[in-house]
Write a protein that holds these residues in place. Sequence first.
Motif, mmCIF file in Angstrom:
data_model
loop_
_atom_site.group_PDB
_atom_site.id
_atom_site.type_symbol
_atom_site.label_atom_id
_atom_site.label_comp_id
_atom_site.label_asym_id
_atom_site.label_seq_id
_atom_site.Cartn_x
_atom_site.Cartn_y
_atom_site.Cartn_z
ATOM 1 N N UNK A 129 1.076 -1.433 0.053
ATOM 2 C CA UNK A 129 -0.035 -0.129 0.368
ATOM 3 C C UNK A 129 0.817 1.311 0.192
ATOM 4 N N UNK A 130 0.647 2.117 -0.477
ATOM 5 C CA UNK A 130 0.891 4.011 -0.099
ATOM 6 C C UNK A 130 1.505 3.864 1.322
ATOM 7 N N UNK A 132 2.614 1.567 3.829
ATOM 8 C CA UNK A 132 3.352 0.620 4.053
ATOM 9 C C UNK A 132 4.803 0.809 2.644
ATOM 10 N N UNK A 136 8.174 1.631 4.715
ATOM 11 C CA UNK A 136 9.308 0.904 4.480
ATOM 12 C C UNK A 136 10.251 1.152 3.617
ATOM 13 N N UNK B 78 -1.877 -2.965 -6.723
ATOM 14 C CA UNK B 78 -1.627 -3.857 -5.305
ATOM 15 C C UNK B 78 -2.057 -4.981 -5.459
ATOM 16 N N UNK B 94 18.009 0.066 0.490
ATOM 17 C CA UNK B 94 18.206 0.039 2.004
ATOM 18 C C UNK B 94 18.211 -1.194 2.497
ATOM 19 N N UNK B 95 17.926 -1.864 1.191
ATOM 20 C CA UNK B 95 17.433 -3.607 1.841
ATOM 21 C C UNK B 95 18.874 -4.604 1.459
ATOM 22 N N UNK B 103 10.773 -7.909 1.182
ATOM 23 C CA UNK B 103 9.333 -8.077 1.844
ATOM 24 C C UNK B 103 8.070 -8.080 0.578
#
Lengths: 226, 292
Positions: A129-130, A132, A136, B78, B94-95, B103
Motif C-alpha cells: 500500500x501507499x 507501507x 518501508x 496492488x 537500503x535492503x 519484503x
Amino acid sequence: MSIDWQPFLLTLQLALATTLILFVIGIPLAAFLAFTRFRFKAIPEAIIGLPLVLPPSVLGFYLLLLLSPASVFGHWLDTWFNVRLLFTFWGLVAGSVIYSLPFMVQPVQAGLQSLPLSLRHASYTLGKSRWQTFIHVLLPNIKPSLITGIVLSFAHTIGEFGLVLMIGGNLPGKTQTASIAIYDEVESLNYATAHVYAAILLLFSFAILLLVYSIRKKLQGSITGL
Amino acid sequence: MIRINITKQLRLAHENTQLSIGTTIPSNTITAIYGPSGAGKTTLLKILAGLVQPEQGAVEVNGRIWLDTARRVCLPPQQRSIGFVFQEYALFPHMTVQQNLQFAAGKNGDKSYIDKLLHLVKMEAFIHAKPSQLSGGQQQRIALIRALVRKPQLLLLDEPLSALDDAMRHELRTELYHIQQQLQITTLLVSHDISEVYTLASNLIHLEHGKVVFQGEPQQLFGAASLSSTLQLTGEVLQVIPDGAIYTVEVLTGKNIIRVTAGEHDIAKLQTGDKVCLFVKAYTIALKKMNG
C-alpha cells in the motif's frame, strides 16, 4: 563567577519540544507537497517557506496579536481550553514550530522528490500500500534528509531571538532563552557573563553541526553501499 | 488470455499521439511489444500494471476484469496479479537481496519458493549483499525473481536488458527464456532490440505511433525475406562522399560500416541519418564462427 544554567536548559527544552513536534507534522506535510498533484501547491509551499524570508519580529508581531486574549483566536483558546499561550513556554513552542517549519519540511520534501518514481511503482506492483511503501521504502532511503531536517530545526530554534522576544518576553525560568539572556546581560553592561553565554552557544552550535556532518557522510555511505 | 482495448493520449516532447490498442495476448508465452521509442510501449505496460490510467478502455486478464472505464472499474496495482521488472532494476537500495525478496513475498511468503528462485538464477551466495554491491546483471536477476516471488499471473518486463552490456545481455536473455519456459508465466516484454524479440518471443506486437501495425510471430515480421537468396541489411546513412562522377555512401549496419558505390540517381534524396536497405543477390552465403 557562577553561571546561571537556567536559560540554556530552557533553550534545550524548547528546541527538543519544537523538533519533536516538527518531526511529527513536518514529514506528512513534506510527503503531501512532494507527491500531490494539487494545482495550487505553490500556495502552501510559499506559506511554509515564509519564515525563511520574513523578519522574525514580523512573525512575532502577528503571533502576538493572534494569541492575545483580546483576539478572537486567543479568546477562544482561553474560554474553551483555558489556555493562554502568550508569555509562556508552550507559546514559545507554538511560535518556534511555525518559525522552523521550512527547515524540517524542505529537506524532507527534496529528499522524497529525489527518489526515482520506479521505487514507488515497484513497491506498488509488489502489492504494498501507499502507507507501507512510505514507511518501508521511501523513508529509509531519505535518512540523510531526515537528519538534516531534524538538525536544522533544532539548531534554528536554538538561534531564535526576535520571535521569542516578541511572544515570550524575557521571563527568567519561563521564557528567557540563551539568546535572550545574552541580550539581557549586554543591556545591563554585564559583558563577562555575556561572553561566557555567547561562547557556550557558539561551541554548542558548532559541535552539533560537526556531529551531523560526520554522521551524514556515514549514512550516505551506507545507502550507496560505498 | 488477456484482452486489451484502450485509448490514451500520449504527450511526448515533439508530438502528441493517441495510444489506441485493441488486441488479445495468449497465455503462458512471451509476447514482445516492439517498436521505436515514443510508440507507447512502456505506457501500454504501465496501463496493464495499473500505474497509468487510460482515458478509455478495458483490460481483462484470464476472465477477470482489471479495468473497465465504462463501468468505472480500475483495480489499483496492488490488486493486480503482476510482476513488474523495470529497466533500471528498482531494487530497494537500503535492503539486502534477501530483504528485498522477503519484503516482496510479505509476512506469509513462501520461503522455499524464494530459495528456489534464487537457485534458478544462481544468486544464493549473494543474499546478504546490498543492491549497490551487485553488478547490473546480478541486480536485474534479483529484480526478475523479486517480481516472481508472489507468483503473479502476468509478468511485465520493461526493456529489462537494455541497461546491460552485450555479454551480460546475451547471458540474461538465455536465463530469462529458461525461467519463462519453466514457470510458464504469461509474459509481456517491451523491447526495441530485434535479436531479443526474435529469440525470446513467440508472439509479437509491433507498435508505431500508438497503433498496432503488426501482430503475429516475430519470424513473419523480420524473417520474411531472409529465406530467399537475397541477403538484406538495413542500416543508417553516415556520409555521402562525392568521388568523381559517382559517390561513396557509408552505411552503418549494427556495428559495421559498409561502403557502397552509388550513382547520381541513387543518392538524389539521400541524407545522413536516412534509413536504407542494402541487398545483394547471393547464391552461396557462407557462415563462419568468429573468434571469442
